[in-house]
Design a protein around this motif. Structure first.
Motif, mmCIF file in Angstrom:
data_model
loop_
_atom_site.group_PDB
_atom_site.id
_atom_site.type_symbol
_atom_site.label_atom_id
_atom_site.label_comp_id
_atom_site.label_asym_id
_atom_site.label_seq_id
_atom_site.Cartn_x
_atom_site.Cartn_y
_atom_site.Cartn_z
ATOM 1 N N ARG A 1 18.750 6.757 5.541
ATOM 2 C CA ARG A 1 18.756 7.023 4.106
ATOM 3 C C ARG A 1 17.472 7.763 3.727
ATOM 4 O O ARG A 1 16.381 7.372 4.138
ATOM 5 C CB ARG A 1 18.865 5.709 3.325
ATOM 6 N N VAL A 2 17.625 8.817 2.937
ATOM 7 C CA VAL A 2 16.476 9.572 2.418
ATOM 8 C C VAL A 2 16.540 9.507 0.897
ATOM 9 O O VAL A 2 17.538 9.920 0.298
ATOM 10 C CB VAL A 2 16.513 11.040 2.880
ATOM 11 N N VAL A 3 15.487 8.980 0.284
ATOM 12 C CA VAL A 3 15.430 8.862 -1.180
ATOM 13 C C VAL A 3 14.280 9.717 -1.691
ATOM 14 O O VAL A 3 13.154 9.604 -1.198
ATOM 15 C CB VAL A 3 15.238 7.405 -1.630
ATOM 16 N N ILE A 4 14.572 10.569 -2.676
ATOM 17 C CA ILE A 4 13.558 11.454 -3.264
ATOM 18 C C ILE A 4 13.505 11.187 -4.765
ATOM 19 O O ILE A 4 14.552 11.190 -5.432
ATOM 20 C CB ILE A 4 13.887 12.939 -3.032
ATOM 21 N N THR B 1 0.812 -1.216 0.000
ATOM 22 C CA THR B 1 0.000 0.000 0.000
ATOM 23 C C THR B 1 0.842 1.261 0.000
ATOM 24 O O THR B 1 0.322 2.345 0.221
ATOM 25 C CB THR B 1 -0.919 0.015 1.234
ATOM 26 N N SER B 2 2.149 1.156 -0.213
ATOM 27 C CA SER B 2 2.980 2.355 -0.247
ATOM 28 C C SER B 2 2.606 3.192 -1.460
ATOM 29 O O SER B 2 2.021 2.711 -2.438
ATOM 30 C CB SER B 2 4.468 1.989 -0.320
ATOM 31 N N SER C 1 11.460 0.014 -0.914
ATOM 32 C CA SER C 1 10.527 1.084 -1.266
ATOM 33 C C SER C 1 9.145 0.881 -0.655
ATOM 34 O O SER C 1 8.213 1.605 -0.979
ATOM 35 C CB SER C 1 10.390 1.178 -2.793
ATOM 36 N N SER C 2 8.999 -0.081 0.249
ATOM 37 C CA SER C 2 7.668 -0.393 0.765
ATOM 38 C C SER C 2 7.125 0.683 1.699
ATOM 39 O O SER C 2 5.939 0.685 2.015
ATOM 40 C CB SER C 2 7.693 -1.735 1.508
ATOM 41 N N SER C 3 7.999 1.622 2.139
ATOM 42 C CA SER C 3 7.538 2.682 3.032
ATOM 43 C C SER C 3 7.370 4.008 2.309
ATOM 44 O O SER C 3 7.175 5.037 2.945
ATOM 45 C CB SER C 3 8.537 2.860 4.184
ATOM 46 N N SER C 4 7.445 4.006 0.985
ATOM 47 C CA SER C 4 7.356 5.248 0.214
ATOM 48 C C SER C 4 6.063 5.985 0.494
ATOM 49 O O SER C 4 5.002 5.387 0.649
ATOM 50 C CB SER C 4 7.439 4.952 -1.289
ATOM 51 N N THR C 5 6.196 7.312 0.534
ATOM 52 C CA THR C 5 5.010 8.146 0.678
ATOM 53 C C THR C 5 5.158 9.344 -0.238
ATOM 54 O O THR C 5 6.231 9.609 -0.779
ATOM 55 C CB THR C 5 4.828 8.587 2.140
ATOM 56 N N TYR D 1 7.368 16.628 3.997
ATOM 57 C CA TYR D 1 7.186 15.344 4.663
ATOM 58 C C TYR D 1 7.957 15.388 5.987
ATOM 59 O O TYR D 1 9.072 15.908 6.047
ATOM 60 C CB TYR D 1 7.734 14.216 3.789
ATOM 61 N N THR D 2 7.357 14.863 7.051
ATOM 62 C CA THR D 2 8.037 14.807 8.348
ATOM 63 C C THR D 2 8.075 13.369 8.846
ATOM 64 O O THR D 2 7.170 12.582 8.571
ATOM 65 C CB THR D 2 7.342 15.696 9.396
ATOM 66 N N HIS D 3 9.137 13.062 9.582
ATOM 67 C CA HIS D 3 9.333 11.687 10.058
ATOM 68 C C HIS D 3 9.985 11.747 11.439
ATOM 69 O O HIS D 3 11.090 12.275 11.588
ATOM 70 C CB HIS D 3 10.239 10.942 9.076
ATOM 71 N N PHE D 4 9.307 11.205 12.450
ATOM 72 C CA PHE D 4 9.861 11.179 13.799
ATOM 73 C C PHE D 4 10.884 10.052 13.910
ATOM 74 O O PHE D 4 10.618 8.910 13.520
ATOM 75 C CB PHE D 4 8.751 10.971 14.836
#
Length: 365
Positions: free
Chosen positions: A142-145, A29-30, A120-124, A131-134
């Protein structure tokens, strides 16, 4: 034959027979998986788009907190940008990718520990370009854009952190903290499990998060104290040495609600008024400083990417945008290169051979 039994038989056949396998991502569902399933363009472009994601994620380029760049894409580009950076538990990671114009395009972002396999299963999708991430565990991330297929133009890319909690003493900031996590106490018999925030007696002490007051009291080393349970993460926040308690057990609070005032009760009696602030998780005490430390957000760059196409002979490609980063490749002769992003003085490039990294502006022509 019952319908459910027929369905099970058909499902078994589809899974078991060559040529009739279920799509690999049917239950994912990513945002990326949804986009891939809905894409109706050429299969070759989608294959390239997915391949480029994995190429970028494997590049292991490093940046520091507060990174700001201009990223550039052409309509026939499907590449991705990937960077790694050190983060602490309690940081709120912010990723921004905003265009100078008002056009809306889908830009995907992934954030996950760098020691995990490319995934890539956590892609949003970035919402309104942000985008924010705690961060729940200290480490290298790793941050992929990657924009959607056929994206064309530039966008301001910013990767930085912010505090995940409100500062717990009204009107105060970083300079009011004078004793940090781990400081030696009682001649070395124990270490400080929190931070001390100094302020005038009676200064309001506020809820740093939304939650519920689970206990108040006046006892032990902490003197007058308040315990607040974080309504989202379940951590317990400890406010100690208060001059007065202005809440009670069972009260629901919002960030900024007053729960007490700064004092010097408990084992702080006779000393300078201050708030001892601690955070306790299921695993014990946690350093609260990353949760609280105020920091300046990364700034937008106002630079134009020049029309350069080659790296000069004798240039070094580095893992990050600065001379302190490791050299990953040495260029012995003029080499064609694609410009992927710029910080102004450093350019993120990729050569025709696939070498990727950062090169100083004056090494391009």
């Amino acid at each position: 034959m019952p319908k459910f039994l027929l369905f099970i038989i058909l499902l078994s056949v589809m899974v078991g027979c060559d040529g009739f396998k279920l799509p690999k991502n049917i239950f994912e569902t990513s945002a990326r998986a949804k986009y891939e399933r809905a894409y109706d363009g050429p299969d070759s472009l989608m294959t390239m788009w997915k391949d480029q994601y994995e190429v970028a994620a494997a590049s292991k380029l490093i940046i520091a907190d507060g990174f700001s760049a201009i990223a550039e894409f052409h309509a026939d580009d499907v590449h991705a940008l990937s960077y790694e950076l050190e983060l602490k538990r309690g940081d709120l990671l912010v990723v921004e990718a905003k265009r100078p114009d008002s056009l809306h395009h889908r830009i995907f972002v992934d954030v996950y520990p760098a020691d995990l396999p490319v995934n890539s299963s956590s892609s949003t999708l970035l919402e309104a370009g942000i985008y924010t991430h705690f961060i729940q565990k200290k480490g290298l991330y790793r941050v992929v854009i990657q924009p959607e297929i056929a994206f064309s133009g530039t966008f301001n890319l910013k990767i930085y952190t912010q505090p995940s909690m409100l500062f717990p003493v009204a009107g105060k900031g970083n300079s009011a903290v004078q004793s940090y996590w781990g400081a030696v106490r009682d001649g070395g018999s124990r270490n400080h499990e929190g931070v001390d925030i100094f302020a005038a007696r009676g200064t309001p002490v506020v809820a740093a998060v939304e939650g519920m007051v689970t206990r108040t009291g006046n006892e032990g080393l902490g003197g007058k104290q308040v315990w607040l349970r974080d309504g989202i993460l379940g951590n317990s926040l400890y406010y100690a040495h208060l001059d007065s308690v202005m809440t009670e057990t069972g009260t629901r609070v919002e960030p900024g609600d007053t729960v007490g005032t700064v004092g010097s009760t408990g084992n702080a009696e006779g000393g300078s008024p201050h708030l001892h602030f601690g955070i306790y998780s299921a695993g014990g005490a946690v350093d609260p400083w990353p949760f609280l430390r105020k920091r300046v957000a990364a700034k937008n760059l106002n630079v134009i990417i020049p029309n350069v196409k080659r790296i000069k002979a004798g240039s070094n490609i580095r893992r990050g945008p600065g001379t302190s980063f490791d050299i990953v490749n040495a260029i012995e002769e003029k080499t064609p290169a694609k410009i992927m992003a710029t910080t102004g003085e450093w350019f993120h490039i990729r050569t025709d051979s696939g070498a990727e990294g950062f090169v100083q502006k004056n090494r391009l022509e």
